[in-house]
Design a protein around this motif. Structure first.
Motif, PDB file in Angstrom:
ATOM      1  N   GLU A  48       0.703  -1.159   0.043  1.00 54.49           N
ATOM      2  CA  GLU A  48      -0.094  -0.128  -0.186  1.00 54.49           C
ATOM      3  C   GLU A  48       0.855   1.234   0.055  1.00 54.49           C
ATOM      4  N   ILE A  49       2.052   1.268   0.600  1.00 56.05           N
ATOM      5  CA  ILE A  49       2.902   2.322   0.851  1.00 56.05           C
ATOM      6  C   ILE A  49       3.569   2.673  -0.646  1.00 56.05           C
ATOM      7  N   ALA A  50       3.859   1.533  -1.235  1.00 59.63           N
ATOM      8  CA  ALA A  50       4.481   1.570  -2.675  1.00 59.63           C
ATOM      9  C   ALA A  50       3.377   2.226  -3.500  1.00 59.63           C
ATOM     10  N   GLU A  51       2.354   1.588  -3.635  1.00 56.34           N
ATOM     11  CA  GLU A  51       1.307   2.128  -4.461  1.00 56.34           C
ATOM     12  C   GLU A  51       1.053   3.581  -4.265  1.00 56.34           C
ATOM     13  N   ALA A  52       1.009   3.968  -3.041  1.00 63.56           N
ATOM     14  CA  ALA A  52       0.718   5.204  -2.774  1.00 63.56           C
ATOM     15  C   ALA A  52       1.790   6.523  -3.166  1.00 63.56           C
ATOM     16  N   GLU A  53       3.332   5.905  -2.890  1.00 63.13           N
ATOM     17  CA  GLU A  53       4.292   6.547  -3.277  1.00 63.13           C
ATOM     18  C   GLU A  53       4.343   6.734  -4.902  1.00 63.13           C
ATOM     19  N   ALA A  54       3.971   5.711  -5.522  1.00 63.23           N
ATOM     20  CA  ALA A  54       3.950   5.714  -7.136  1.00 63.23           C
ATOM     21  C   ALA A  54       2.908   6.496  -7.783  1.00 63.23           C
ATOM     22  N   GLY A  55       1.897   6.531  -6.808  1.00 63.63           N
ATOM     23  CA  GLY A  55       0.644   7.218  -7.437  1.00 63.63           C
ATOM     24  C   GLY A  55       0.655   8.661  -7.450  1.00 63.63           C
ATOM     25  N   GLY A  56       1.831   9.384  -7.031  1.00 68.53           N
ATOM     26  CA  GLY A  56       1.972  10.775  -6.967  1.00 68.53           C
ATOM     27  C   GLY A  56       1.270  11.308  -5.684  1.00 68.53           C
ATOM     28  N   PHE A  57       1.391  12.590  -5.729  1.00 72.97           N
ATOM     29  CA  PHE A  57       0.804  13.070  -4.251  1.00 72.97           C
ATOM     30  C   PHE A  57       0.696  14.799  -4.614  1.00 72.97           C
ATOM     31  N   ILE A  58       0.012  15.463  -3.796  1.00 74.82           N
ATOM     32  CA  ILE A  58      -0.080  16.758  -4.100  1.00 74.82           C
ATOM     33  C   ILE A  58       0.132  17.403  -2.470  1.00 74.82           C
ATOM     34  N   ARG A  59       1.094  18.352  -2.545  1.00 76.46           N
ATOM     35  CA  ARG A  59       1.400  18.885  -1.315  1.00 76.46           C
ATOM     36  C   ARG A  59       0.298  19.624  -0.722  1.00 76.46           C
ATOM     37  N   GLU A  60       0.352  19.630   0.632  1.00 79.36           N
ATOM     38  CA  GLU A  60      -0.855  20.216   1.441  1.00 79.36           C
ATOM     39  C   GLU A  60      -1.149  21.596   0.968  1.00 79.36           C
ATOM     40  N   ASP A  61       0.062  22.521   0.966  1.00 79.47           N
ATOM     41  CA  ASP A  61      -0.348  23.946   0.717  1.00 79.47           C
ATOM     42  C   ASP A  61      -0.578  24.133  -0.788  1.00 79.47           C
ATOM     43  N   GLU A  62      -0.811  22.826  -1.566  1.00 79.16           N
ATOM     44  CA  GLU A  62      -1.091  23.201  -3.059  1.00 79.16           C
ATOM     45  C   GLU A  62      -2.429  22.780  -3.080  1.00 79.16           C
ATOM     46  N   ILE A  63      -3.182  22.108  -2.182  1.00 82.72           N
ATOM     47  CA  ILE A  63      -4.727  21.897  -2.399  1.00 82.72           C
ATOM     48  C   ILE A  63      -5.820  22.996  -2.286  1.00 82.72           C
ATOM     49  N   ASP A  64      -6.555  23.007  -3.204  1.00 86.69           N
ATOM     50  CA  ASP A  64      -7.744  24.005  -2.998  1.00 86.69           C
ATOM     51  C   ASP A  64      -8.735  23.471  -2.193  1.00 86.69           C
ATOM     52  N   TRP A  65      -8.559  23.850  -0.869  1.00 89.12           N
ATOM     53  CA  TRP A  65      -9.785  23.020  -0.121  1.00 89.12           C
ATOM     54  C   TRP A  65     -11.189  23.571  -0.282  1.00 89.12           C
ATOM     55  N   SER A  66     -11.368  24.543  -1.018  1.00 87.76           N
ATOM     56  CA  SER A  66     -12.870  24.874  -1.252  1.00 87.76           C
ATOM     57  C   SER A  66     -13.311  24.056  -2.516  1.00 87.76           C
ATOM     58  N   ASP A  67     -12.552  23.397  -3.311  1.00 84.91           N
ATOM     59  CA  ASP A  67     -12.978  22.674  -4.416  1.00 84.91           C
ATOM     60  C   ASP A  67     -12.072  21.361  -4.552  1.00 84.91           C
ATOM     61  N   LEU A  68     -12.687  20.447  -4.006  1.00 86.11           N
ATOM     62  CA  LEU A  68     -11.697  19.265  -3.520  1.00 86.11           C
ATOM     63  C   LEU A  68     -11.985  18.083  -4.860  1.00 86.11           C
ATOM     64  N   SER A  69     -13.116  18.479  -5.652  1.00 88.54           N
ATOM     65  CA  SER A  69     -13.611  17.661  -6.713  1.00 88.54           C
ATOM     66  C   SER A  69     -12.610  17.354  -7.811  1.00 88.54           C
ATOM     67  N   LYS A  70     -11.686  18.549  -8.045  1.00 89.72           N
ATOM     68  CA  LYS A  70     -10.647  18.342  -8.961  1.00 89.72           C
ATOM     69  C   LYS A  70      -9.491  17.442  -8.592  1.00 89.72           C
ATOM     70  N   TYR A  71      -9.488  16.921  -7.357  1.00 86.46           N
ATOM     71  CA  TYR A  71      -8.546  16.037  -7.065  1.00 86.46           C
ATOM     72  C   TYR A  71      -9.036  14.743  -7.111  1.00 86.46           C
ATOM     73  N   ALA A  72     -10.231  14.310  -7.441  1.00 84.52           N
ATOM     74  CA  ALA A  72     -10.946  12.984  -7.386  1.00 84.52           C
ATOM     75  C   ALA A  72     -10.415  12.253  -8.835  1.00 84.52           C
ATOM     76  N   GLU A  73     -10.241  10.952  -8.555  1.00 82.76           N
ATOM     77  CA  GLU A  73      -9.840   9.942  -9.666  1.00 82.76           C
ATOM     78  C   GLU A  73     -10.831   9.896 -10.634  1.00 82.76           C
ATOM     79  N   SER A  74     -10.522   9.920 -11.915  1.00 81.16           N
ATOM     80  CA  SER A  74     -11.498   9.778 -12.834  1.00 81.16           C
ATOM     81  C   SER A  74     -11.834   8.016 -13.052  1.00 81.16           C
TER      82      SER A  74
END
Length: 74
Positions: A48-74
């Motif tokens: 699970e850790i390897a999958e999470a690390e390979a899947g990319g990430f978004i820094r907390e300070d780069e998240i638009d907390w008012s619109d989380l829908s853009k981070y949902a996987e398609s």
């Protein structure tokens, strides 16, 4: 959960309550002896850790907390 863990839980469930408590405490001692600081990962946790690390990430300070829908996987 692995098949062996499920079987162990099923077997423990057949025991009288006092023996279930004993078995639980014994299992806790085994786990603490194996990893006293709870720092080791199980094979599933490592995957699970390897999958999470390979899947990319978004820094907390780069998240638009008012619109989380853009981070949902398609």
């Amino acid at each position: 959960m692995s098949d062996i863990a499920l079987e162990a839980a099923r077997l423990m469930d057949m025991l009288p309550e006092a023996d279930q408590s004993f078995a639980y405490e014994f299992i806790k001692k085994l786990v603490r002896a194996w990893d006293p600081d709870y720092t080791k990962t199980t094979p599933q946790e490592a995957r699970e850790i390897a999958e999470a690390e390979a899947g990319g990430f978004i820094r907390e300070d780069e998240i638009d907390w008012s619109d989380l829908s853009k981070y949902a996987e398609s």
